[in-house]
Design a protein around this motif. Structure first.
Motif, mmCIF file in Angstrom:
data_model
loop_
_atom_site.group_PDB
_atom_site.id
_atom_site.type_symbol
_atom_site.label_atom_id
_atom_site.label_comp_id
_atom_site.label_asym_id
_atom_site.label_seq_id
_atom_site.Cartn_x
_atom_site.Cartn_y
_atom_site.Cartn_z
ATOM 1 N N MET A 144 -39.316 33.584 -35.682
ATOM 2 C CA MET A 144 -38.036 33.415 -36.376
ATOM 3 C C MET A 144 -36.954 34.251 -35.708
ATOM 4 N N ILE A 145 -37.351 35.466 -35.241
ATOM 5 C CA ILE A 145 -36.381 36.333 -34.571
ATOM 6 C C ILE A 145 -35.939 35.682 -33.261
ATOM 7 N N ALA A 146 -36.908 35.126 -32.527
ATOM 8 C CA ALA A 146 -36.585 34.479 -31.259
ATOM 9 C C ALA A 146 -35.611 33.333 -31.501
ATOM 10 N N GLU A 147 -35.861 32.548 -32.533
ATOM 11 C CA GLU A 147 -35.010 31.402 -32.860
ATOM 12 C C GLU A 147 -33.604 31.871 -33.223
ATOM 13 N N ALA A 148 -33.519 32.936 -34.018
ATOM 14 C CA ALA A 148 -32.213 33.445 -34.444
ATOM 15 C C ALA A 148 -31.434 33.998 -33.257
ATOM 16 N N ASP A 149 -32.170 34.573 -32.290
ATOM 17 C CA ASP A 149 -31.508 35.148 -31.117
ATOM 18 C C ASP A 149 -31.017 34.065 -30.163
ATOM 19 N N SER A 150 -31.736 32.916 -30.153
ATOM 20 C CA SER A 150 -31.475 31.963 -29.074
ATOM 21 C C SER A 150 -30.606 30.766 -29.476
ATOM 22 N N GLY A 151 -30.445 30.488 -30.747
ATOM 23 C CA GLY A 151 -29.683 29.281 -31.055
ATOM 24 C C GLY A 151 -29.026 29.341 -32.421
ATOM 25 N N PRO A 152 -28.252 28.300 -32.728
ATOM 26 C CA PRO A 152 -27.505 28.306 -33.976
ATOM 27 C C PRO A 152 -28.321 27.808 -35.185
ATOM 28 N N THR A 153 -29.552 27.290 -34.945
ATOM 29 C CA THR A 153 -30.335 26.681 -36.039
ATOM 30 C C THR A 153 -30.597 27.689 -37.149
ATOM 31 N N THR A 162 -29.631 31.513 -38.396
ATOM 32 C CA THR A 162 -28.761 32.673 -38.157
ATOM 33 C C THR A 162 -29.476 33.938 -38.628
ATOM 34 N N ARG A 163 -28.945 35.076 -38.186
ATOM 35 C CA ARG A 163 -29.522 36.358 -38.621
ATOM 36 C C ARG A 163 -29.388 36.487 -40.135
ATOM 37 N N ARG A 164 -28.338 35.847 -40.686
ATOM 38 C CA ARG A 164 -28.132 35.915 -42.137
ATOM 39 C C ARG A 164 -29.234 35.162 -42.887
ATOM 40 N N ASP A 165 -29.798 34.130 -42.215
ATOM 41 C CA ASP A 165 -30.902 33.370 -42.839
ATOM 42 C C ASP A 165 -32.195 34.179 -42.813
ATOM 43 N N LEU A 166 -32.280 35.079 -41.823
ATOM 44 C CA LEU A 166 -33.560 35.765 -41.584
ATOM 45 C C LEU A 166 -34.021 36.640 -42.750
ATOM 46 N N LEU A 167 -33.077 37.419 -43.311
ATOM 47 C CA LEU A 167 -33.462 38.394 -44.323
ATOM 48 C C LEU A 167 -34.084 37.727 -45.552
ATOM 49 N N PRO A 168 -33.390 36.709 -46.158
ATOM 50 C CA PRO A 168 -34.035 36.057 -47.309
ATOM 51 C C PRO A 168 -35.365 35.390 -46.958
ATOM 52 N N MET A 169 -35.460 34.865 -45.724
ATOM 53 C CA MET A 169 -36.731 34.220 -45.340
ATOM 54 C C MET A 169 -37.849 35.249 -45.244
#
Ligand code: HEM
Length: 192
Positions: free
Chosen positions: A1-10, A12-19
């Protein structure tokens, strides 16, 4: 998930915390609870404990036994939905927007689905329980939870000859109506 958030717009870092919060909460409590709820169910049914002990293979409980422990006393008892369109259930019409509590624990003891539902049966098959939910929100971690719990309980049974409640002071945790767990389960073990 971190790799995805770092590499593209799908993502965002804001999505990461709740996930991450969802994964942590959905994972830790539930899996720990099914291990203790399963152990308690077996302790309360010595005949089924003996059968479970017989069925352990490679230090692991088979799926049939694990499914029955999940059905019998799941760590998640309720989930919630909002009715999207007028729906009739058992003669009652639920209007759009009505909040609904779905009683998983009750469905898993439905006598129209399960023969002698209040009986713990390590060989129950088929076992169409709803412990992991159903449909598009079916539990993401079901295979992991099943594996972890069947290994934990399987190892416990494989490495002991006897396991008995040390005294009757079993206490259930008082968290919410939705989550079921044991707070204290003192046992006496005899090593194998
Ligand atoms: C015995 C252990 C577990 C039980 C009883 C359980 C139960 C459930 C249930 C009933 C749902 C559906 C909720 C609904 O439809 O409203 C669900 C969803 C979910 N579970 Fe589990 N779960 C367990 C373990 C895990 C583990 C180990 C993980 C993660 C590694 C996990 C992650 C999730 C996630 C992310 C969802 C939401 C899926 C979605 O909405 O699409 N669960 N779980």
């Amino acid at each position: 998930m971190i790799a995805e958030a770092d590499s593209g717009p799908t993502l965002t870092r804001r999505d990461l915390l709740p996930m991450c919060t969802l994964l942590l909460m959905a994972d830790c409590e539930t899996t720990a609870n099914i291990i203790t709820n399963g152990a308690l169910a077996l302790l309360r049914h010595p005949d089924q404990l003996a059968i479970a002990r017989d069925r352990v293979t490679g230090g692991q409980l088979p799926n049939t036994a694990m499914n029955e422990l999940l059905r019998y006393d799941s760590s998640i008892q309720i989930t919630f939905r909002t009715v999207r369109r007028p729906t009739v259930i058992a003669g009652t019409t639920l209007a759009q927007g009505t909040p609904a509590a779905l009683l998983i624990g009750s469905a898993d003891h439905d006598p129209r689905v399960f023969v002698r539902p209040d009986r713990l049966d390590m060989d129950r098959a088929p076992n169409p329980h709803l412990s992991f939910g159903a449909g598009i929100h079916y539990c993401l971690g079901a295979p992991l939870a099943r594996l972890e719990a069947s290994l934990a309980l399987g190892r416990l049974l494989a490495r002991t000859r006897g396991i008995e409640p040390a005294h009757s002071a079993v206490r259930l945790k008082d968290i919410t109506a939705a989550i079921r767990d044991v707070q204290a389960l003192p046992v006496a073990l005899t090593a194998a």
